[in-house]
Scaffold this active site. Structure first.
Site, PDB file in Angstrom:
ATOM      1  N   LYS A  44      26.464  -3.061  -0.031  1.00 52.56           N
ATOM      2  CA  LYS A  44      27.922  -2.963  -0.244  1.00 52.56           C
ATOM      3  C   LYS A  44      28.577  -2.129   0.842  1.00 52.56           C
ATOM      4  CE  LYS A  44      26.986  -2.874  -5.198  1.00 52.56           C
ATOM      5  NZ  LYS A  44      26.921  -1.920  -6.335  1.00 52.56           N
ATOM      6  N   HIS A  56       5.010   5.570  11.582  1.00 53.45           N
ATOM      7  CA  HIS A  56       4.488   5.486  10.208  1.00 53.45           C
ATOM      8  C   HIS A  56       3.523   6.661  10.071  1.00 53.45           C
ATOM      9  CE1 HIS A  56       3.195   4.010   6.440  1.00 53.45           C
ATOM     10  NE2 HIS A  56       2.912   2.752   6.733  1.00 53.45           N
ATOM     11  N   ARG A  65      11.125   3.827   3.336  1.00 51.35           N
ATOM     12  CA  ARG A  65      10.816   2.847   4.399  1.00 51.35           C
ATOM     13  C   ARG A  65      12.091   2.067   4.668  1.00 51.35           C
ATOM     14  NH1 ARG A  65       5.698  -1.198   4.550  1.00 51.35           N
ATOM     15  NH2 ARG A  65       4.766   0.778   5.177  1.00 51.35           N
ATOM     16  N   ARG A  88       0.798  -1.224   0.000  1.00 48.05           N
ATOM     17  CA  ARG A  88       0.000   0.000   0.000  1.00 48.05           C
ATOM     18  C   ARG A  88       0.835   1.280   0.000  1.00 48.05           C
ATOM     19  NH1 ARG A  88      -2.839  -3.812   1.769  1.00 48.05           N
ATOM     20  NH2 ARG A  88      -0.809  -4.397   2.541  1.00 48.05           N
ATOM     21  N   THR A  89       1.780   1.353   0.925  1.00 48.90           N
ATOM     22  CA  THR A  89       2.474   2.627   1.122  1.00 48.90           C
ATOM     23  C   THR A  89       3.281   2.980  -0.128  1.00 48.90           C
ATOM     24  OG1 THR A  89       2.611   2.004   3.440  1.00 48.90           O
ATOM     25  CG2 THR A  89       3.918   3.897   2.760  1.00 48.90           C
TER      26      THR A  89
HETATM   27  N1   CP Z   1      -0.275  -0.157   5.877  1.00 49.40           N
HETATM   28  C1   CP Z   1       0.913  -0.409   5.308  1.00 49.40           C
HETATM   29  O1   CP Z   1       1.937   0.200   5.659  1.00 49.40           O
HETATM   30  O2   CP Z   1       0.888  -1.334   4.316  1.00 49.40           O
HETATM   31  P1   CP Z   1       2.145  -1.817   3.480  1.00 49.40           P
HETATM   32  O3   CP Z   1       3.115  -2.468   4.438  1.00 49.40           O
HETATM   33  O4   CP Z   1       1.594  -2.764   2.445  1.00 49.40           O
HETATM   34  O5   CP Z   1       2.777  -0.594   2.855  1.00 49.40           O
END
Ligand code: CP
Length: 338
Positions: A86, A135, A107, A57-58
């Site tokens: 590396k 998040h 991320r 999603r993100t």
């Molecule tokens: N909600 C969420 O962060 O989903 P993903 O890990 O699929 O990005």
């Protein structure tokens, strides 16, 4: 806060008026997110979408949000396919990638890594999840969803009663959402988890300092009868040193239609940041809830696009231009019929 050029690293950056600005901007993005209209205000801009940990999603919604505003996306997916393996430092990576991008989403599995990256970046960086820390964009879309769902019930975020359920120790979405709820008034938060996976004390203390009522429990059914929102989460097995330890907790707090009918108020909203773990031994949110109109999980995921478009538009200072450069779409769009 001044959104223009800002890094988005933590919910602590936000005041209530910033949330109002963001949500107003998000509302204006909806026709573009639904492809009823299009705009090219970010034409020529490049998003560096750096995902050093799994995501559906993100990553896709940040990329799609940027595309929908007219920008282009370059991606690096998985630490193993980047030069981090590396021995390149995050700071060197940031120096390089910020030469190729106008804004970066990132991320990474380590708490604090995105802030370290941002400290060396020459362009704004958005935290797409740093380990079990935060998040922030998920919490913003969660709160946006809560506001919209409550609005249809004649309610607002002030006074909301929410149960957060599952892995509250490693679940970064509930950490960020807890911080965000501190900006509102008279909130009741029920924290349902095994004691070993309880919400870290710092978040609990912040909620109490904000004047909120906080209930900490390891019992699900007795504690979801007087809430407006049940926010279920997955056991974050990837954060356990020994993944087999996660087996001890999987499936401990299951919500299905029978439990919902027996224990929840009729209009209780069901949320989950997703992914839900649909393996039989986990199944924290049963598929038999999928026809329940109060299941908001896919509306929640859709809202991710809107809120992330709003973040880009504000950070890159084009929010006021989006409608000015609006065009009609020319292809068949099933959403235009609704
Ligand atoms: N909600 C969420 O962060 O989903 P993903 O890990 O699929 O990005």
């Amino acid at each position: 806060m001044d959104f223009t050029g800002a890094h988005i690293l933590s919910i602590e950056q936000f005041q209530r008026q910033d949330i109002e600005t963001l949500f107003r901007t998000a509302d204006a993005m909806e026709p573009y997110a639904q492809r009823k209209k299009m705009t090219r205000v970010l034409e020529g801009a490049i998003l560096g979408n750096m995902f050093f940990e799994a995501s559906t999603r993100t990553r896709i919604s940040f990329g799609s949000a940027f595309n929908l505003l007219g920008g282009e996306v370059r991606e690096s997916v998985g630490a193993e396919s980047s030069s981090l393996v590396k021995g390149e430092s995050l700071r060197d990576t940031a120096r390089v990638l910020s030469g190729y991008s106008d804004i970066i989403c990132m991320r990474h599995p380590q708490a604090g890594s995105v802030a370290e990256f941002a400290s060396a970046s020459r362009v704004p960086v958005i935290n797409g999840g740093d380990g079990s820390n935060e998040h922030p964009s998920q919490a913003l879309l969660d709160l946006y969803t809560i506001q919209r769902e409550l609005m249809t019930r004649g309610r607002s975020i002030d006074g909301v009663r929410i149960a957060m359920i599952g892995d509250l120790k490693y679940g970064r979405t509930v950490h960020s959402l807890s911080k965000l709820l501190c900006l509102f008034r008279n909130v009741k938060v029920v924290l349902v988890s095994p004691s070993e996976l309880a919400m870290p004390e710092t978040y609990v203390a912040s909620l109490r300092d904000a004047g909120h009522q906080v209930v900490v429990t390891d019992q699900l059914e007795a504690n979801i009868s007087s809430v407006d929102i049940v926010y279920s989460t997955r056991i974050q097995e990837e954060r356990f040193q020994d993944r087999q330890q996660a087996d001890l907790y999987r499936g401990r707090f299951r919500l299905n239609q029978a439990i919902y009918t027996r224990h929840c108020e009729p209009n209780t909203v069901i949320m989950h940041p997703l992914p839900r773990d649909s393996r039989a031994e986990a199944n924290e949110l049963d598929a038999d809830l999928d026809s329940n109109p109060n299941l908001a999980i896919f509306r929640q995921a859709d809202n991710g696009l809107i809120v992330r478009m709003a973040l880009f538009a504000l950070i890159l200072d084009v929010a006021h231009l989006v409608d000015k450069y609006a065009q009609d779409v020319r292809w068949f769009n099933h959403r235009s019929r609704s």
